[in-house]
Design a protein around this motif. Sequence first.
Motif, mmCIF file in Angstrom:
data_model
loop_
_atom_site.group_PDB
_atom_site.id
_atom_site.type_symbol
_atom_site.label_atom_id
_atom_site.label_comp_id
_atom_site.label_asym_id
_atom_site.label_seq_id
_atom_site.Cartn_x
_atom_site.Cartn_y
_atom_site.Cartn_z
ATOM 1 N N SER A 178 0.824 -1.216 0.000
ATOM 2 C CA SER A 178 0.000 0.000 0.000
ATOM 3 C C SER A 178 0.856 1.263 0.000
ATOM 4 N N GLN A 179 2.106 1.199 0.524
ATOM 5 C CA GLN A 179 2.965 2.396 0.472
ATOM 6 C C GLN A 179 3.623 2.546 -0.897
ATOM 7 N N SER A 180 4.030 1.427 -1.493
ATOM 8 C CA SER A 180 4.846 1.504 -2.711
ATOM 9 C C SER A 180 4.056 1.494 -4.008
ATOM 10 N N ALA A 181 2.802 1.047 -3.969
ATOM 11 C CA ALA A 181 2.036 0.992 -5.216
ATOM 12 C C ALA A 181 1.717 2.414 -5.669
ATOM 13 N N SER A 182 2.030 2.738 -6.926
ATOM 14 C CA SER A 182 1.676 4.073 -7.406
ATOM 15 C C SER A 182 0.532 3.948 -8.394
ATOM 16 N N ILE A 183 -0.487 4.754 -8.154
ATOM 17 C CA ILE A 183 -1.697 4.668 -8.973
ATOM 18 C C ILE A 183 -1.512 5.518 -10.220
ATOM 19 N N TYR A 197 3.601 -1.555 -9.259
ATOM 20 C CA TYR A 197 4.372 -1.996 -8.104
ATOM 21 C C TYR A 197 5.628 -2.658 -8.641
ATOM 22 N N ARG A 198 6.805 -2.131 -8.278
ATOM 23 C CA ARG A 198 8.090 -2.622 -8.781
ATOM 24 C C ARG A 198 8.062 -2.828 -10.298
ATOM 25 N N ASN A 199 7.682 -1.758 -10.990
ATOM 26 C CA ASN A 199 7.712 -1.729 -12.452
ATOM 27 C C ASN A 199 6.733 -2.640 -13.165
ATOM 28 N N PRO A 245 0.330 -8.303 -6.659
ATOM 29 C CA PRO A 245 1.547 -9.123 -6.621
ATOM 30 C C PRO A 245 1.609 -10.002 -5.371
ATOM 31 N N TYR A 246 2.374 -11.061 -5.482
ATOM 32 C CA TYR A 246 2.705 -11.886 -4.315
ATOM 33 C C TYR A 246 4.110 -11.533 -3.877
ATOM 34 N N SER A 247 4.414 -11.763 -2.610
ATOM 35 C CA SER A 247 5.752 -11.484 -2.118
ATOM 36 C C SER A 247 6.657 -12.681 -2.382
#
Length: 323
Positions: free
Chosen positions: A120-125, A274-276, A296-298
Amino acid sequence: MSAEQLAEAQCARCRAQVEHGDLRCAICGTQVPPSQATSTQAMHVEIMRCGGCGAAVSYDVKAQAPQCAFCASVMHVERVEDPIEQTGWWGNLSVDVNQAHGALQQWFGGLGFLRPSDLSQSASIEALKPLWWVAWVFDATASVSWTADSNAGSIRSAWAPHAGKCELQFDHIVVGASRGLSYQETSALIPGYQLNQGVNTAPQIEGAVVEQFDVQRSEARGRIIDAATAIALQQMQAKQIPGTRHRNIKVELTLRGLRTRRCAFPAYVLAYRYRNKLYRAVINGQNASYVTGRAPYSFWKISAIIVGGLALAIVLAMALGGS
Ligand SMILES: [Zn+2]
Ligand SMILES: [Zn+2]
């Protein structure tokens, strides 16, 4: 419903809707009196067609080199002859953009342990816009005949044959007609809509995308009848067929009074990175607690579980081998 829609012709035999241009009832085949069978005027409309997912949306003069709201592919203008199905009802959009953002964060948080902790912090909309996707809503009565094998009454053999008949009422069954959203996505959103919260005119919201019906009339009826058959099969299995195990279930449906409305339901479709990598999520535009999408899954969490499991297996093997 507009007055014009209420005044629609009905089949004299089975009360199904008779649409403009129908010479015979689509359900029972009864001939339509010539006065009712208005000839179809050749109509041409321009739509925007996506080169990626195939979705058709209403043409907007202001949109130049537009991107598809569903999948971000390039769209082109297409001229459609005789657009058979036209939307007659649009659900009200009652979720605003801020609520949609909030719903997305909540959805990220509820996805479970195997997702990245920083999602939720790293995902950019990248894009979040309202759109209306299309669906049929139908009502009908059906006479259902069924046959099935069941474990009930099977004395020595595993299966005994059973058969029966019953009446089934279909009320406001929603069947997705969207090309932009998948069946799984629309199925996840449908329970959150209120069928009494809508209007008979297309929404005029800056930047909103309105999907168009894009299926031939005969195919549309086929899909509605398929949906009715699937529901009948479930209902027979749950309530009519005796026993706890079933096989070879067959149902035959005779529909009466089929009435179909063509509706468009509001949603927010968004892409987030998320991470490109890009993922799509869809939020119900009337009840933001209905969210569906990919996430994504971790890699690290899943690896840790696998490594932990292997280590445990080795320890157990050594303990057992040493005893
Ligand atoms: Zn009929
Ligand atoms: Zn597309």
